[in-house]
Write a protein that holds these residues in place. Structure first.
Motif, PDB file in Angstrom:
ATOM      1  N   LYS A  15       0.833  -1.204   0.000  1.00 40.09           N
ATOM      2  CA  LYS A  15       0.000   0.000   0.000  1.00 40.09           C
ATOM      3  C   LYS A  15       0.866   1.252   0.000  1.00 40.09           C
ATOM      4  O   LYS A  15       0.596   2.229  -0.710  1.00 40.09           O
ATOM      5  N   GLU A  16       1.931   1.234   0.768  1.00 43.15           N
ATOM      6  CA  GLU A  16       2.844   2.385   0.810  1.00 43.15           C
ATOM      7  C   GLU A  16       3.500   2.612  -0.556  1.00 43.15           C
ATOM      8  O   GLU A  16       3.652   3.749  -1.003  1.00 43.15           O
ATOM      9  N   ASP A  19       0.933   4.220  -2.861  1.00 47.62           N
ATOM     10  CA  ASP A  19       0.760   5.638  -2.531  1.00 47.62           C
ATOM     11  C   ASP A  19       1.915   6.468  -3.079  1.00 47.62           C
ATOM     12  O   ASP A  19       1.704   7.560  -3.631  1.00 47.62           O
ATOM     13  N   LEU A  50      -4.318  -5.978   1.054  1.00 47.64           N
ATOM     14  CA  LEU A  50      -4.176  -4.751   0.265  1.00 47.64           C
ATOM     15  C   LEU A  50      -5.530  -4.276  -0.236  1.00 47.64           C
ATOM     16  O   LEU A  50      -5.822  -3.075  -0.239  1.00 47.64           O
ATOM     17  N   LEU A  53      -7.267  -2.443   2.589  1.00 41.84           N
ATOM     18  CA  LEU A  53      -6.617  -1.172   2.916  1.00 41.84           C
ATOM     19  C   LEU A  53      -7.001  -0.094   1.906  1.00 41.84           C
ATOM     20  O   LEU A  53      -7.220   1.070   2.271  1.00 41.84           O
ATOM     21  N   ILE A  54      -7.077  -0.468   0.641  1.00 37.01           N
ATOM     22  CA  ILE A  54      -7.444   0.510  -0.391  1.00 37.01           C
ATOM     23  C   ILE A  54      -8.918   0.868  -0.284  1.00 37.01           C
ATOM     24  O   ILE A  54      -9.303   2.037  -0.403  1.00 37.01           O
TER      25      ILE A  54
END
Length: 462
Positions: A15-16, A19, A50, A53-54
């Motif tokens: 995720k990082e 981003d 993931l 999280l999104i």
């Protein structure tokens, strides 16, 4: 396409990285409308994956499990839940492994098959020499290798006498372990049950293999995929309901050809019924697994989007389902637009059905282009927005998965320190080779030559 280096493959780290990539190109997660992965736990797990999280950041990035990947995993599920198929797959894997355990045996298998076909040709049992030099190796079937199981079963059926002969040679000349295994394999292969499952699974995989192949093509859209999946389900159901007499007749012919004892249908009616019932159970499991590929939300979403299909004069068009589609994307359709969209849809369908310029359009991509050409995207902006969403939502990640395979080719031991930018550029050229093959080499050479002074002019590539 962008390749990003990550320290670990945890959901948080991925995720990082996403981003950071979005920030680099000035993109926003808030504008995402779809996401798709291969179903690994760090991607699709319900709470900390993931996907989750999104979606916590943007609930409109609806998730679709890669159809091509999920379809092949159905085979694994069937093998795990059905004892007949589980045993059969173990035997097939053992046959492939022992046949390919040495190059000499593999070469002998190919030569035996070639010689057998030559003899059939000489005796007039086949009409031409076509196929004498076709592939005759037994490819090892993999859980996620598309089409590998179907190909392996076809080769075993085609090369049956040669496979049996190789195993018999191992019984006579092999070491102690190969002797015992080869004897077991021959005994199992020469049973009616094995032939029944072989021809049954070959039929089932022939039906699903076409869909799997199509799903690996680029630029697949939702409408095409939903049509293909429904077609596969229909064929499987047809096989379950009315395909048994033909299957049993083919099994009988195969057994007669290869001198395999056929079950006496009078004395062994229970065995025959059990096999037939077990075969039906295999198809039921596959149908159930295909239904479970999608969550209820995703299934409804795809069904609603398929109503945009332009084929047969927009025969699947359904105003009410498309109205409900707007509620999946409340961030893209305001409350006022959701009130107006029904009237726009009714006007739109009357307009395009009466416009001869829209006749013969077969897919959403062509429909979108034609709407722009005729400026109907301005006349019907809400409908065009739906078409855009249908084209954006991913239904397969086969192209993305090929990137991982390509990395093993591009990033060799000699390039183990290759940087991210160079890696990304090299992979782009390798993966999109069809595009780059159309580019003339001379401008590239000249650009490279002009980057710095060189002692000699680079020669042309011929």
């Amino acid at each position: 396409m962008a390749v990003v280096h990550v320290a670990t493959t945890t959901a948080a780290c991925l995720k990082e990285a996403i981003d950071s990539l979005f920030a680099k190109y000035g993109l926003s997660v808030a504008r995402l409308r779809g996401q798709g992965y291969d179903g690994a736990s760090n991607m699709s797990v319900e709470f900390n994956g993931l996907k989750s999280l999104i979606m916590k950041e943007n609930p409109y990035t609806l998730y679709v499990h890669c159809f091509a990947h999920q379809l092949q995993l159905v085979v694994v599920t069937v093998a795990q839940e059905n004892q007949y198929v589980c045993d059969f797959m173990w035997i097939v894997g053992s046959i492939v492994n022992i046949s390919a355990s040495s190059c000499k045996r593999a070469d002998k298998l190919r030569q035996l098959e070639h010689d057998r076909k030559v003899k059939l040709l000489e005796r007039g049992e086949i009409s031409s020499g076509r196929g004498l030099n076709q592939e005759t190796s037994l490819a090892r079937p993999g859980d996620t290798q598309r089409g590998s199981h179907h190909s392996t079963l076809c080769h075993i059926e085609q090369m049956w006498p040669s496979v049996i002969e190789v195993l018999q040679n191992l019984i006579d000349d092999g070491d102690r372990s190969s002797k015992g295994l080869s004897r077991t394999l021959v005994e199992r292969m020469e049973r009616y049950e094995f032939v029944f499952i072989l021809l049954l699974m070959k039929r089932i995989l022939a039906i699903t293999n076409h869909l799997s192949t199509v799903l690996q093509e680029k630029d697949q859209n939702i409408v095409n995929v939903m049509r293909l999946i429904n077609n596969v389900k229909y064929k499987l159901q047809k096989l379950r309901d009315s395909g048994w007499d033909i299957l049993l007749e083919d099994v009988k012919k195969f057994c007669n050809t290869h001198s395999i004892e056929i079950i006496n249908m009078t004395d062994n009616i229970n065995s025959r019924s059990r096999l037939k019932r077990d075969g039906k159970n295999v198809i039921e499991i596959i149908l159930q697994e295909m239904d479970s590929c999608f969550s209820e939300t995703t299934t409804d979403l795809l069904i609603y989007m398929s109503c945009l299909d332009p084929r047969n004069s927009f025969s699947r068009f359904d105003v009410q389902k498309l109205v409900r589609l707007t509620h999946f994307y409340e961030d893209d359709f305001s409350w006022n637009e959701r009130m107006l969209v029904e009237q726009e849809l009714e006007t739109y369908i009357d307009d395009v059905r009466s416009d001869e310029r829209f006749e013969g359009i077969s897919d959403l991509g062509a429909l979108a282009k034609k709407m722009i050409e005729t400026m109907k995207n301005r006349m019907f902006p809400l409908v065009y927005r739906m078409i855009e969403l249908a084209l954006l939502l991913p239904v397969a990640t086969a192209t993305v998965e090929r990137v991982f395979s390509a990395m093993n080719i591009v990033k060799t031991d000699l390039r183990n320190r290759i940087g991210d930018e160079w890696m990304n550029d090299s992979l782009a050229v390798y993966i999109e080779k069809d595009v780059f093959n159309t580019v003339d080499n001379e401008p590239i050479l000249q650009r490279f030559h002009n980057m710095e002074s060189r002692r000699m002019q680079l020669s042309r590539i011929r």
